[in-house]
Scaffold this motif. Structure first.
Motif, PDB file in Angstrom:
ATOM      1  N   LYS A 190      40.820  48.459  25.596  1.00 48.71           N
ATOM      2  CA  LYS A 190      40.159  47.929  26.654  1.00 48.71           C
ATOM      3  C   LYS A 190      41.121  46.875  27.417  1.00 48.71           C
ATOM      4  N   TRP A 242      40.562  43.621  26.422  1.00 51.79           N
ATOM      5  CA  TRP A 242      39.780  42.525  26.426  1.00 51.79           C
ATOM      6  C   TRP A 242      40.361  41.313  25.650  1.00 51.79           C
ATOM      7  N   ASP A 266      28.047  39.354  28.719  1.00 60.07           N
ATOM      8  CA  ASP A 266      29.184  39.951  29.870  1.00 60.07           C
ATOM      9  C   ASP A 266      28.789  41.363  30.323  1.00 60.07           C
ATOM     10  N   LYS A 273      30.539  43.821  31.247  1.00 62.34           N
ATOM     11  CA  LYS A 273      31.359  44.618  30.698  1.00 62.34           C
ATOM     12  C   LYS A 273      31.035  45.338  29.264  1.00 62.34           C
ATOM     13  N   LYS A 300      27.929  46.074  28.579  1.00 60.48           N
ATOM     14  CA  LYS A 300      26.598  46.832  28.714  1.00 60.48           C
ATOM     15  C   LYS A 300      26.650  48.020  27.678  1.00 60.48           C
ATOM     16  N   ASN A 318      22.367  44.535  27.866  1.00 57.61           N
ATOM     17  CA  ASN A 318      23.649  44.773  26.949  1.00 57.61           C
ATOM     18  C   ASN A 318      23.365  45.402  25.600  1.00 57.61           C
TER      19      ASN A 318
END
Length: 354
Positions: free
Chosen positions: A149, A151, A162, A164, A166, A212
């Motif tokens: 990703k 990240w 965060d 992202k 989720k 999340n």
């Protein structure tokens, strides 16, 4: 018949001598003091029984026998036999050890060089217990997923919120796991709470981390599978467990949160009113020694609480990292937590894991 009878009586002195020798051996065995120690089974038990206890047994002419079980199991046994203890020393997780001390199950550990050498965070109030191995709960992440990703590695407990992530956060239940409890308490602190007041954490969770979370799991046993299937991106965990997972080829890395990880200590205490008080104290002292802790590190992956324990190779890197992260690690207020945890657990189960 006569020849048989004569042969039998001729052998009697030998039989008598053998019987005398057997009796003296039995008497000798009875004089060897035996210490029973309650601790986790598996890797920990194997490391201690094979690489630590034999040296103590040889030095003190004693025998050490493990009574295996979880911290809760060991505490229950100690409490049930409080008036006539069946064990002499017990290992418990730090929060449960504080409960044991409050129940009057432990006696003060005597001063010694090794006790004076261990980290301050591993010394319990009034030296009623001492840490034999050290850990900390921080964040861990799925290295394969993060790389794919693009990240960056997490740096804060608030990364759990965060957007992202989720549906990619896996969180251990606060009501059954120290890791989940630690993660929630650190989140609560960031929200303005403390170890006596968790209202800010409970209030903020449903609109921050909560959305999340893919799943609340009772322990970390399921994590390896969830990492490999790509379900889990980020979760609370210790560097020691991360290291063990990496050895199995699971793509996971540890990330120390900037707000601090939570100190996690496996502690020992000498059980009050046990039948071998002096020898039990000697065992507790021995288990804090550099040589004992170095062996448990090498063969059981237990991080020493005595910084003088000699280390080498990969273990040296791991211990160096732990020492670095300890500078910002948080020690939580277990007395307040234990007093309030039943109510918190009930609220967690009803409002968070509903």
């Amino acid at each position: 018949m006569h020849r048989l009878t004569r042969s039998f009586f001729a052998r009697r002195p030998l039989i008598a001598a053998a019987a005398t020798l057997a009796c003296s051996g039995a008497t000798l065995a009875q004089t060897i003091p035996t210490l029973y120690i309650g601790m986790n089974g598996g890797t920990m038990e194997k490391a201690y029984t094979q690489y630590v206890f034999p040296a103590f047994e040889k030095a003190y002419g004693a025998k050490v026998v493990v009574v295996p079980g979880t911290s809760s199991d060991i505490l229950a046994k100690a409490q049930a036999n409080k008036d006539k203890p069946q064990m002499h020393v017990m290992f418990l997780d730090d929060g449960i050890m504080v409960r044991a001390i409050g129940m009057g199950l432990c006696q003060k550990q005597k001063p010694s060089q090794s006790l004076g050498e261990i980290y301050p965070a591993a010394r319990f109030k009034d030296d009623m217990a001492s840490g034999v191995s050290l850990g900390m709960t921080g964040l861990a992440y799925n290295a394969k997923m993060f790389k794919e990703k693009g990240w960056a590695a997490p740096t804060s407990w608030m990364d759990l919120a965060d957007p992202k992530f989720k549906g990619k956060v896996v969180f251990q239940s606060m009501s059954s796991s120290s890791f989940g409890l630690h993660g929630f308490l650190m989140f609560n602190r960031i929200q303005g709470g403390n170890d006596k007041n968790v209202e800010p954490g409970f209030k903020a969770w449903p609109t921050t981390v909560g959305p999340n979370v893919l799943e609340y799991i009772p322990s970390s046993a399921k994590l390896s599978e969830m990492i490999q299937t790509g379900e889990a991106a980020i979760f609370p965990l210790t560097p020691t467990i991360v290291g063990a997972l990496k050895e199995k080829g699971i793509p996971v890395e540890y990330a120390p949160p900037k707000e601090g990880a939570v100190v996690l200590v496996t502690a020992q205490c000498v059980i009050a009113n046990n039948s071998e008080p002096e020898l039990s104290q000697k065992l507790a002292e021995f288990l804090l020694s550099p040589v004992a802790q170095a062996n448990v590190l090498q063969y059981g992956a237990q991080i020493p609480t005595n910084p003088k324990a000699p280390v080498a190779g990969e273990s040296a890197t791991q211990v160096a990292n732990i020492n670095k992260w300890m500078k910002t690690a948080i020690t939580i207020d277990w007395e307040s937590i234990n007093a309030n945890r039943p109510a918190w657990n009930s609220r967690w189960n009803k409002t968070i894991e509903k």
